[in-house]
Design a protein around this motif. Structure first.
Motif, PDB file in Angstrom:
ATOM      1  N   PRO A  23     -16.028   8.455  -0.926  1.00 16.11           N
ATOM      2  CA  PRO A  23     -15.322   8.756  -2.181  1.00 16.11           C
ATOM      3  C   PRO A  23     -16.184   9.541  -3.157  1.00 16.11           C
ATOM      4  O   PRO A  23     -17.393   9.331  -3.246  1.00 16.11           O
ATOM      5  CB  PRO A  23     -15.009   7.361  -2.733  1.00 16.11           C
ATOM      6  CG  PRO A  23     -16.065   6.476  -2.143  1.00 16.11           C
ATOM      7  CD  PRO A  23     -16.331   7.026  -0.782  1.00 16.11           C
ATOM      8  N   ALA A  24     -15.551  10.435  -3.866  1.00 13.15           N
ATOM      9  CA  ALA A  24     -16.235  11.180  -4.921  1.00 13.15           C
ATOM     10  C   ALA A  24     -15.923  10.508  -6.247  1.00 13.15           C
ATOM     11  O   ALA A  24     -14.765  10.247  -6.563  1.00 13.15           O
ATOM     12  CB  ALA A  24     -15.765  12.635  -4.936  1.00 13.15           C
ATOM     13  N   GLY A  25     -16.948  10.199  -7.024  1.00 12.45           N
ATOM     14  CA  GLY A  25     -16.720   9.573  -8.318  1.00 12.45           C
ATOM     15  C   GLY A  25     -16.638   8.063  -8.226  1.00 12.45           C
ATOM     16  O   GLY A  25     -17.039   7.447  -7.236  1.00 12.45           O
ATOM     17  N   ALA A  26     -16.104   7.467  -9.278  1.00 12.99           N
ATOM     18  CA  ALA A  26     -16.071   6.012  -9.399  1.00 12.99           C
ATOM     19  C   ALA A  26     -15.153   5.386  -8.360  1.00 12.99           C
ATOM     20  O   ALA A  26     -14.169   5.987  -7.915  1.00 12.99           O
ATOM     21  CB  ALA A  26     -15.628   5.621 -10.809  1.00 12.99           C
ATOM     22  N   LYS A  31      -8.435   1.424  -5.447  1.00 17.61           N
ATOM     23  CA  LYS A  31      -8.597   2.678  -4.698  1.00 17.61           C
ATOM     24  C   LYS A  31      -8.987   2.388  -3.248  1.00 17.61           C
ATOM     25  O   LYS A  31      -8.490   3.040  -2.313  1.00 17.61           O
ATOM     26  CB  LYS A  31      -9.659   3.557  -5.352  1.00 17.61           C
ATOM     27  CG  LYS A  31      -9.280   4.132  -6.701  1.00 17.61           C
ATOM     28  CD  LYS A  31     -10.420   4.984  -7.254  1.00 17.61           C
ATOM     29  CE  LYS A  31     -10.091   5.545  -8.628  1.00 17.61           C
ATOM     30  NZ  LYS A  31     -11.238   6.341  -9.189  1.00 17.61           N
ATOM     31  N   LEU A  32      -9.884   1.420  -3.063  1.00 21.64           N
ATOM     32  CA  LEU A  32     -10.286   1.047  -1.706  1.00 21.64           C
ATOM     33  C   LEU A  32      -9.096   0.494  -0.936  1.00 21.64           C
ATOM     34  O   LEU A  32      -8.885   0.840   0.236  1.00 21.64           O
ATOM     35  CB  LEU A  32     -11.413   0.024  -1.762  1.00 21.64           C
ATOM     36  CG  LEU A  32     -11.850  -0.584  -0.435  1.00 21.64           C
ATOM     37  CD1 LEU A  32     -12.305   0.487   0.553  1.00 21.64           C
ATOM     38  CD2 LEU A  32     -12.967  -1.606  -0.665  1.00 21.64           C
ATOM     39  N   TRP A 138     -23.970   0.123  -4.425  1.00 18.20           N
ATOM     40  CA  TRP A 138     -23.255   0.494  -5.647  1.00 18.20           C
ATOM     41  C   TRP A 138     -21.746   0.482  -5.424  1.00 18.20           C
ATOM     42  O   TRP A 138     -20.974   0.044  -6.282  1.00 18.20           O
ATOM     43  CB  TRP A 138     -23.731   1.856  -6.130  1.00 18.20           C
ATOM     44  CG  TRP A 138     -23.026   2.392  -7.337  1.00 18.20           C
ATOM     45  CD1 TRP A 138     -22.440   3.611  -7.472  1.00 18.20           C
ATOM     46  CD2 TRP A 138     -22.840   1.745  -8.609  1.00 18.20           C
ATOM     47  NE1 TRP A 138     -21.896   3.767  -8.723  1.00 18.20           N
ATOM     48  CE2 TRP A 138     -22.124   2.630  -9.441  1.00 18.20           C
ATOM     49  CE3 TRP A 138     -23.196   0.498  -9.110  1.00 18.20           C
ATOM     50  CZ2 TRP A 138     -21.758   2.316 -10.749  1.00 18.20           C
ATOM     51  CZ3 TRP A 138     -22.838   0.164 -10.407  1.00 18.20           C
ATOM     52  CH2 TRP A 138     -22.131   1.069 -11.217  1.00 18.20           C
ATOM     53  N   GLN A 139     -21.302   0.929  -4.265  1.00 20.19           N
ATOM     54  CA  GLN A 139     -19.870   0.898  -3.956  1.00 20.19           C
ATOM     55  C   GLN A 139     -19.360  -0.540  -3.890  1.00 20.19           C
ATOM     56  O   GLN A 139     -18.246  -0.837  -4.357  1.00 20.19           O
ATOM     57  CB  GLN A 139     -19.615   1.635  -2.639  1.00 20.19           C
ATOM     58  CG  GLN A 139     -19.805   3.140  -2.756  1.00 20.19           C
ATOM     59  CD  GLN A 139     -19.889   3.840  -1.416  1.00 20.19           C
ATOM     60  OE1 GLN A 139     -20.224   3.228  -0.392  1.00 20.19           O
ATOM     61  NE2 GLN A 139     -19.604   5.127  -1.398  1.00 20.19           N
ATOM     62  N   GLN A 140     -20.156  -1.441  -3.335  1.00 24.96           N
ATOM     63  CA  GLN A 140     -19.777  -2.850  -3.302  1.00 24.96           C
ATOM     64  C   GLN A 140     -19.687  -3.436  -4.708  1.00 24.96           C
ATOM     65  O   GLN A 140     -18.746  -4.171  -5.030  1.00 24.96           O
ATOM     66  CB  GLN A 140     -20.795  -3.650  -2.487  1.00 24.96           C
ATOM     67  CG  GLN A 140     -20.760  -3.383  -1.004  1.00 24.96           C
ATOM     68  CD  GLN A 140     -21.733  -4.294  -0.276  1.00 24.96           C
ATOM     69  OE1 GLN A 140     -21.423  -5.446   0.017  1.00 24.96           O
ATOM     70  NE2 GLN A 140     -22.929  -3.797  -0.017  1.00 24.96           N
TER      71      GLN A 140
END
Length: 208
Positions: A23-26, A31-32, A138-140
């Motif tokens: 993913p790009a960005g937050a 979203k997931l 960070w994604q987690q």
């Protein structure tokens, strides 16, 4: 899984899914969830079983798809996560400075863990977290703590151990099982039994 009825089981590994998604960005859990729905073509007649963060992802999949959801040691209220802070700015600073994956913090969490039964597994998971890619950590963290629109659905089954030191028990009714956060490993039969009951009842209603 061997204790559950025969079915077409699909294991979802979030590390692999984030690598594929890139993913790009937050990122946030909604979203997931939508990404997984699209990738696996999840529909209302599917059943999603999720443990811990996986259960949080699962209930957001239900929010978007209507799928049946079983949560194990999980939550529908992010405040139930027992973590020192849910402030993403602070968490990103800790991650970027190396504190999150430091030996010092790992030793602190290991020393504070209260359950002998699952200690070896907990230590193994802690050790593994020190070598994870920083981006994935960070994604987690965003999946766990980023704010999303309130849920309008609830899981079809909640299973939780009252002694869980990682996620507080739900305020809503749940099946209380022995053990701790890792009850599905060390008390597999107690966890599987209510799942089998739910699936049998669901099958009896004519849903595959």
């Amino acid at each position: 899984m061997p204790l559950l009825p025969p079915a077409e089981y699909v294991r979802i590994n979030l590390a692999d899914e984030f690598q594929r998604w890139q993913p790009a960005g937050a990122v946030n859990v909604r979203k997931l969830a939508q990404t997984l729905i699209d990738l696996y073509e999840i529909r209302a007649d599917d059943v999603i079983i999720g443990h811990s963060m996986g259960g949080w992802v699962a209930i957001n999949i239900k929010e978007l798809s209507g799928a049946t959801v079983i949560q194990l040691a999980s939550w529908t209220n992010q405040k139930k996560i027992l973590f020192p802070t849910d402030n993403l700015t602070i968490l990103k600073l800790m991650l970027n400075t190396g504190l999150t994956q430091s030996r010092m913090l790992t030793r602190f969490f290991r020393k504070a863990y209260p359950f002998q039964e699952s200690r070896a597994l907990y230590d193994q998971l802690l050790e593994g977290s020190t070598t994870m890619a920083r981006l994935y950590v960070w994604q987690q963290l965003q999946t766990l703590f980023a704010k999303v629109a309130p849920l309008t659905v609830q899981p079809d089954l909640r299973i939780h151990a009252r002694r869980d030191s990682i996620v507080s028990p739900p305020d809503e009714p749940f099946v209380d099982v022995p053990g701790d956060h890792f009850c599905l490993v060390f008390h597999a039969e107690a966890v599987a039994e209510p799942i089998r009951t739910l699936l049998a009842n669901r099958s009896g209603m004519g849903t595959a």
